[in-house]
Design a protein around this motif. Structure first.
Motif, PDB file in Angstrom:
ATOM      1  N   ALA A   1      -3.247   5.586 -40.836  1.00 44.27           N
ATOM      2  CA  ALA A   1      -3.095   4.449 -39.925  1.00 44.27           C
ATOM      3  C   ALA A   1      -2.761   3.170 -40.689  1.00 44.27           C
ATOM      4  O   ALA A   1      -1.936   2.362 -40.250  1.00 44.27           O
ATOM      5  CB  ALA A   1      -4.373   4.255 -39.114  1.00 44.27           C
ATOM      6  N   VAL A   2      -3.407   2.978 -41.844  1.00 50.95           N
ATOM      7  CA  VAL A   2      -3.117   1.796 -42.659  1.00 50.95           C
ATOM      8  C   VAL A   2      -1.670   1.824 -43.146  1.00 50.95           C
ATOM      9  O   VAL A   2      -0.946   0.819 -43.080  1.00 50.95           O
ATOM     10  CB  VAL A   2      -4.083   1.720 -43.863  1.00 50.95           C
ATOM     11  N   LEU A   3      -1.220   2.987 -43.628  1.00 50.44           N
ATOM     12  CA  LEU A   3       0.165   3.103 -44.102  1.00 50.44           C
ATOM     13  C   LEU A   3       1.156   2.947 -42.957  1.00 50.44           C
ATOM     14  O   LEU A   3       2.233   2.365 -43.127  1.00 50.44           O
ATOM     15  CB  LEU A   3       0.366   4.459 -44.793  1.00 50.44           C
ATOM     16  N   LEU A   4       0.788   3.449 -41.787  1.00 46.08           N
ATOM     17  CA  LEU A   4       1.656   3.299 -40.616  1.00 46.08           C
ATOM     18  C   LEU A   4       1.833   1.826 -40.270  1.00 46.08           C
ATOM     19  O   LEU A   4       2.951   1.372 -39.968  1.00 46.08           O
ATOM     20  CB  LEU A   4       1.047   4.051 -39.429  1.00 46.08           C
ATOM     21  N   SER A   5       0.748   1.070 -40.313  1.00 43.71           N
ATOM     22  CA  SER A   5       0.830  -0.360 -40.035  1.00 43.71           C
ATOM     23  C   SER A   5       1.740  -1.068 -41.040  1.00 43.71           C
ATOM     24  O   SER A   5       2.575  -1.902 -40.673  1.00 43.71           O
ATOM     25  CB  SER A   5      -0.571  -0.974 -40.070  1.00 43.71           C
TER      26      SER A   5
ATOM     27  N   ASN B   1      -7.153   5.472 -31.945  1.00 47.72           N
ATOM     28  CA  ASN B   1      -7.480   4.075 -31.650  1.00 47.72           C
ATOM     29  C   ASN B   1      -7.306   3.184 -32.874  1.00 47.72           C
ATOM     30  O   ASN B   1      -6.864   2.039 -32.775  1.00 47.72           O
ATOM     31  CB  ASN B   1      -8.896   3.963 -31.078  1.00 47.72           C
ATOM     32  N   ALA B   2      -7.646   3.708 -34.057  1.00 50.16           N
ATOM     33  CA  ALA B   2      -7.455   2.918 -35.276  1.00 50.16           C
ATOM     34  C   ALA B   2      -5.965   2.684 -35.539  1.00 50.16           C
ATOM     35  O   ALA B   2      -5.557   1.592 -35.925  1.00 50.16           O
ATOM     36  CB  ALA B   2      -8.098   3.625 -36.466  1.00 50.16           C
ATOM     37  N   SER B   3      -5.149   3.706 -35.321  1.00 50.80           N
ATOM     38  CA  SER B   3      -3.702   3.553 -35.495  1.00 50.80           C
ATOM     39  C   SER B   3      -3.155   2.526 -34.511  1.00 50.80           C
ATOM     40  O   SER B   3      -2.327   1.684 -34.873  1.00 50.80           O
ATOM     41  CB  SER B   3      -3.000   4.895 -35.294  1.00 50.80           C
TER      42      SER B   3
ATOM     43  N   THR C   1      -0.623  -2.620 -33.581  1.00 48.56           N
ATOM     44  CA  THR C   1      -0.524  -3.813 -32.734  1.00 48.56           C
ATOM     45  C   THR C   1      -0.863  -5.091 -33.490  1.00 48.56           C
ATOM     46  O   THR C   1      -0.363  -6.170 -33.141  1.00 48.56           O
ATOM     47  CB  THR C   1      -1.457  -3.661 -31.514  1.00 48.56           C
ATOM     48  N   LEU C   2      -1.712  -4.995 -34.508  1.00 46.12           N
ATOM     49  CA  LEU C   2      -2.202  -6.197 -35.192  1.00 46.12           C
ATOM     50  C   LEU C   2      -1.081  -7.112 -35.702  1.00 46.12           C
ATOM     51  O   LEU C   2      -1.118  -8.323 -35.420  1.00 46.12           O
ATOM     52  CB  LEU C   2      -3.134  -5.798 -36.329  1.00 46.12           C
TER      53      LEU C   2
ATOM     54  N   PHE D   1      -5.981 -13.285 -30.538  1.00 48.60           N
ATOM     55  CA  PHE D   1      -5.037 -12.178 -30.445  1.00 48.60           C
ATOM     56  C   PHE D   1      -5.515 -10.979 -31.261  1.00 48.60           C
ATOM     57  O   PHE D   1      -5.263  -9.829 -30.883  1.00 48.60           O
ATOM     58  CB  PHE D   1      -3.650 -12.646 -30.904  1.00 48.60           C
ATOM     59  N   VAL D   2      -6.202 -11.235 -32.358  1.00 54.08           N
ATOM     60  CA  VAL D   2      -6.783 -10.133 -33.133  1.00 54.08           C
ATOM     61  C   VAL D   2      -7.850  -9.422 -32.312  1.00 54.08           C
ATOM     62  O   VAL D   2      -7.921  -8.188 -32.262  1.00 54.08           O
ATOM     63  CB  VAL D   2      -7.368 -10.651 -34.458  1.00 54.08           C
ATOM     64  N   LEU D   3      -8.676 -10.205 -31.622  1.00 53.28           N
ATOM     65  CA  LEU D   3      -9.713  -9.616 -30.777  1.00 53.28           C
ATOM     66  C   LEU D   3      -9.110  -8.858 -29.598  1.00 53.28           C
ATOM     67  O   LEU D   3      -9.605  -7.786 -29.217  1.00 53.28           O
ATOM     68  CB  LEU D   3     -10.657 -10.707 -30.282  1.00 53.28           C
ATOM     69  N   ALA D   4      -8.043  -9.397 -29.017  1.00 55.43           N
ATOM     70  CA  ALA D   4      -7.372  -8.693 -27.920  1.00 55.43           C
ATOM     71  C   ALA D   4      -6.835  -7.348 -28.400  1.00 55.43           C
ATOM     72  O   ALA D   4      -6.842  -6.351 -27.658  1.00 55.43           O
ATOM     73  CB  ALA D   4      -6.240  -9.549 -27.366  1.00 55.43           C
ATOM     74  N   THR D   5      -6.375  -7.311 -29.641  1.00 55.15           N
ATOM     75  CA  THR D   5      -5.911  -6.052 -30.228  1.00 55.15           C
ATOM     76  C   THR D   5      -7.043  -5.047 -30.321  1.00 55.15           C
ATOM     77  O   THR D   5      -6.903  -3.871 -29.945  1.00 55.15           O
ATOM     78  CB  THR D   5      -5.341  -6.309 -31.634  1.00 55.15           C
ATOM     79  N   ALA D   6      -8.201  -5.500 -30.824  1.00 55.21           N
ATOM     80  CA  ALA D   6      -9.341  -4.599 -30.975  1.00 55.21           C
ATOM     81  C   ALA D   6      -9.815  -4.072 -29.623  1.00 55.21           C
ATOM     82  O   ALA D   6     -10.087  -2.870 -29.469  1.00 55.21           O
ATOM     83  CB  ALA D   6     -10.482  -5.320 -31.688  1.00 55.21           C
ATOM     84  N   PHE D   7      -9.899  -4.942 -28.634  1.00 53.29           N
ATOM     85  CA  PHE D   7     -10.368  -4.516 -27.314  1.00 53.29           C
ATOM     86  C   PHE D   7      -9.361  -3.586 -26.644  1.00 53.29           C
ATOM     87  O   PHE D   7      -9.731  -2.610 -26.000  1.00 53.29           O
ATOM     88  CB  PHE D   7     -10.658  -5.734 -26.432  1.00 53.29           C
ATOM     89  N   GLY D   8      -8.079  -3.877 -26.786  1.00 53.74           N
ATOM     90  CA  GLY D   8      -7.061  -3.010 -26.190  1.00 53.74           C
ATOM     91  C   GLY D   8      -7.020  -1.640 -26.835  1.00 53.74           C
ATOM     92  O   GLY D   8      -6.837  -0.620 -26.151  1.00 53.74           O
ATOM     93  N   ALA D   9      -7.221  -1.586 -28.155  1.00 54.04           N
ATOM     94  CA  ALA D   9      -7.182  -0.308 -28.860  1.00 54.04           C
ATOM     95  C   ALA D   9      -8.354   0.597 -28.488  1.00 54.04           C
ATOM     96  O   ALA D   9      -8.279   1.809 -28.682  1.00 54.04           O
ATOM     97  CB  ALA D   9      -7.172  -0.543 -30.368  1.00 54.04           C
ATOM     98  N   SER D  10      -9.422   0.013 -27.961  1.00 54.50           N
ATOM     99  CA  SER D  10     -10.588   0.805 -27.556  1.00 54.50           C
ATOM    100  C   SER D  10     -10.674   0.961 -26.045  1.00 54.50           C
ATOM    101  O   SER D  10     -11.743   1.272 -25.507  1.00 54.50           O
ATOM    102  CB  SER D  10     -11.874   0.161 -28.086  1.00 54.50           C
ATOM    103  N   ALA D  11      -9.561   0.784 -25.356  1.00 51.26           N
ATOM    104  CA  ALA D  11      -9.552   0.868 -23.892  1.00 51.26           C
ATOM    105  C   ALA D  11      -9.043   2.214 -23.397  1.00 51.26           C
ATOM    106  O   ALA D  11      -8.392   2.303 -22.359  1.00 51.26           O
ATOM    107  CB  ALA D  11      -8.693  -0.266 -23.312  1.00 51.26           C
ATOM    108  N   SER D  12      -9.337   3.266 -24.117  1.00 52.62           N
ATOM    109  CA  SER D  12      -8.838   4.598 -23.762  1.00 52.62           C
ATOM    110  C   SER D  12      -9.755   5.243 -22.725  1.00 52.62           C
ATOM    111  O   SER D  12     -10.643   6.029 -23.064  1.00 52.62           O
ATOM    112  CB  SER D  12      -8.744   5.466 -25.015  1.00 52.62           C
TER     113      SER D  12
END
Length: 575
Positions: free
Chosen positions: A442-446, A491-493, A498-499, A516-527
């Motif tokens: 996920a880190v390399l993908l980002s 979710n981590a990816s 998105t970050l 916007f960083v927080l919105a990213t975290a909340f959206g990534a955990s909205a599965s």
């Protein structure tokens, strides 16, 4: 071929592998990592540095800490108490504790520890408890930056860019989102998950059972009709496996031959009906009155069984147990029992040998629903108090940032091992190698998405689309992007993809980057919508007897409540 085209090809191949469902998540990311390194898109030294990021160290440390915490005795009593409470009162207590624990413990560990007591509740069926458990564990993880791997990765990557987020940044929006989900589940779940009158859990618990025709059986040479195998009350003869050939559908004129394997589908609680048929045998206890020795087990996330057959996994030798029956939601299975490729969330009915409970690899591969943590010795009262005090100290250090979080988590994990709360052998077995590969990928993908320029293009597009709209619309767009990505990737990816887009959008709109960083975290955990979008959903899918419609109906209510609470709170706090 230009570097940008190679980046796009690698990203596309990864997405295709994940979406196909034919390649496991770990294998897909492992292949992606190899591709990135071989093509030179990211230097080998830089790629190796990525695996030692503080966020990955923190995640793996918390897995070890969570394993120690699950050895604290009395989980079932703490979740539901001694008194017989009603449905909503039970949900109130159960989900409240789930949310609080998930704020400090990986949600997969929470669901793994809590699903057994929930499945054994004497008055409330698992169908009413397990999906709310998965949803609440996911939402409760947003109370802190270390409640989910996605949040940890976001905080870690943001810190590398000079943006420091603390527990206080997550506390209020996380609390509002968790309370919104909590309220929605307590109010709506009993209605949406209500069973129609007369349709208990056992009525729909359909299992796949294999029986062998014994040598010299009176069934041999006679057809299905003559053997009266079409008139069973609780089972249906679905297939005959004859050497390498599968006969399906089975009609009354098919004759039984020596060596045939008969595949029955039906309600396993009435397996005595199959035991009563002379001339066939089923793995496990030969007498119906011994059925109390059987165990119901759910294949855990990242289990060695995932993607393997029973033969490939050498199941009997590994666990000292044989698989009597398999169930996978409403999916139809086919072929010999030993040749079915197992998946996370499958329910196995096991006939256990004498060493079954003592096998140390049980907890990392199987969640046992019938008993409280087989094979695990609960901590003594003294060790329980010491572990609890140490964990509280860890939380104080983390909340007030007295030490870097990754260091605090590492020290807590080391204390668990050195104090004997979890043995080195157990640590080796539970170490999340697969999760490390996924997070590394996920880190390399980002990094690849950033260097390809895709993040800048998306940031430009979002900034243009929300121009002239209220500021909260930009947050909603980032939340939506992260949510879409989490349904495609992990979710981590999703968070790390998105970050950079979120940061670029914040710069273009001259708005606070932390929002916007927080919105990213909340959206990534909205599965919440799809059963295959998150690992804890897979864990409860079959034990709770859920269908896609259950996720869509209850998940849509939860998603709306969660999204409105999170976005509204972030907008009020930061704009």
């Amino acid at each position: 071929m230009s570097a940008t085209i190679i980046d796009i090809v690698l990203i596309t191949l990864l997405a295709a592998a994940l979406l196909s469902g034919r390649v496991g998540t770990t294998r897909a990311f492992a292949g992606f990592i190899i591709g990135v390194i071989i093509t030179g898109q990211i230097g080998f030294s830089d790629a190796v540095t990525a695996i030692t990021s503080p966020a990955i160290i923190a995640v793996t440390s918390l897995v070890i800490v969570a394993a120690a915490l699950t050895k604290i005795p009395g989980i079932g009593q703490a979740l539901f108490g001694r008194a017989r409470l009603g449905m909503r009162a039970s949900l109130f207590r159960f989900l409240g504790l789930t949310g609080l624990v998930s704020a400090f413990t990986p949600n997969t560990a929470v669901v793994g520890a809590f699903m057994g007591p929930a499945a054994r509740h004497p008055n409330i069926p698992p169908h009413a408890l397990l999906l709310p458990l998965s949803y609440m564990a996911l939402a409760g993880g947003m109370l802190t930056p270390f409640g989910t791997s996605a949040s940890l990765m976001v905080v870690g990557e943001a810190a590398r860019g000079g943006l420091q987020l603390t527990v206080l940044d997550f506390a209020l929006p996380g609390a509002m989102a968790a309370l919104a989900v909590f309220g929605a589940l307590v109010l709506v779940a009993p209605i949406i998950l209500r069973r129609p009158a007369g349709s208990g859990d056992a009525d729909t618990a359909v299992y796949y059972v294999e029986a062998r025709v014994q040598p010299g059986s009176k069934l041999i040479g006679r057809n299905i009709g003559e053997n009266q195998l079409r008139h069973l009350q609780s089972f249906f003869l679905a297939e005959i496996v004859r050497q390498e050939r599968i006969i399906s559908p089975v009609n009354p004129s098919h004759a039984i031959e020596e060596g045939d394997r008969l595949i029955f589908v039906g309600d396993f609680i009435h397996v005595d009906e199959l035991h009563a048929i002379n001339g066939i045998s089923i793995d496990g206890p030969s007498q119906p009155e011994r059925l109390g020795t059987l165990f119901h087990a759910v294949i855990a996330n990242n289990s060695v069984l995932d993607g393997r057959t029973l033969k490939e996994a050498d199941f009997r030798a590994r666990f000292d147990a044989s698989v009597v029956a398999v169930r996978r939601g409403d999916e139809s299975l086919s072929g010999k029992l030993g040749e079915i490729r197992l998946k996370t969330g499958d329910i196995l009915i096991l006939a256990a040998g004498p060493d079954f409970r003592s096998r140390r690899n049980l907890r990392t591969n199987l969640h046992i629903l019938d008993v409280e943590e087989p094979g695990q010795v609960p901590l003594s009262r003294g060790n329980t108090l010491l572990l609890g005090a140490s964990f509280v100290l860890f939380l104080i250090v983390a909340v007030f940032q007295l030490l870097p979080f990754a260091l605090a988590a590492f020290l807590m994990a080391a204390a668990c091992v050195l104090s004997g709360w979890i043995t080195p052998r157990e640590t080796k077995r539970i170490f999340p190698f697969e999760l490390v590969i996924i997070l590394w990928g996920a880190v390399l993908l980002s990094q690849l998405i950033q260097q390809s320029g895709a993040s800048d293009v998306l940031a430009d597009f979002i900034a243009h689309q929300v121009n002239g709209l209220p500021d909260w619309a930009a947050l909603a767009a980032i939340f939506l992007l992260a949510w879409c990505m989490t349904e495609l990737f992990s979710n981590a990816s999703a968070a790390l993809i998105t970050l950079p887009v979120a940061l670029g959008t914040a710069v273009q709109l001259a708005l606070p980057a932390d929002a916007f960083v927080l919105a990213t975290a909340f959206g990534a955990s909205a599965s919440f919508l799809l059963p295959f979008g998150y690992q804890t959903h897979l864990m409860v899918l079959t034990p709770g007897q859920y269908r896609l419609s259950h996720f869509l109906r209850l998940g849509s209510v939860v998603l709306i409540a969660y999204a409105i609470a999170a976005i509204a709170t972030l907008a009020i706090l930061h704009f």
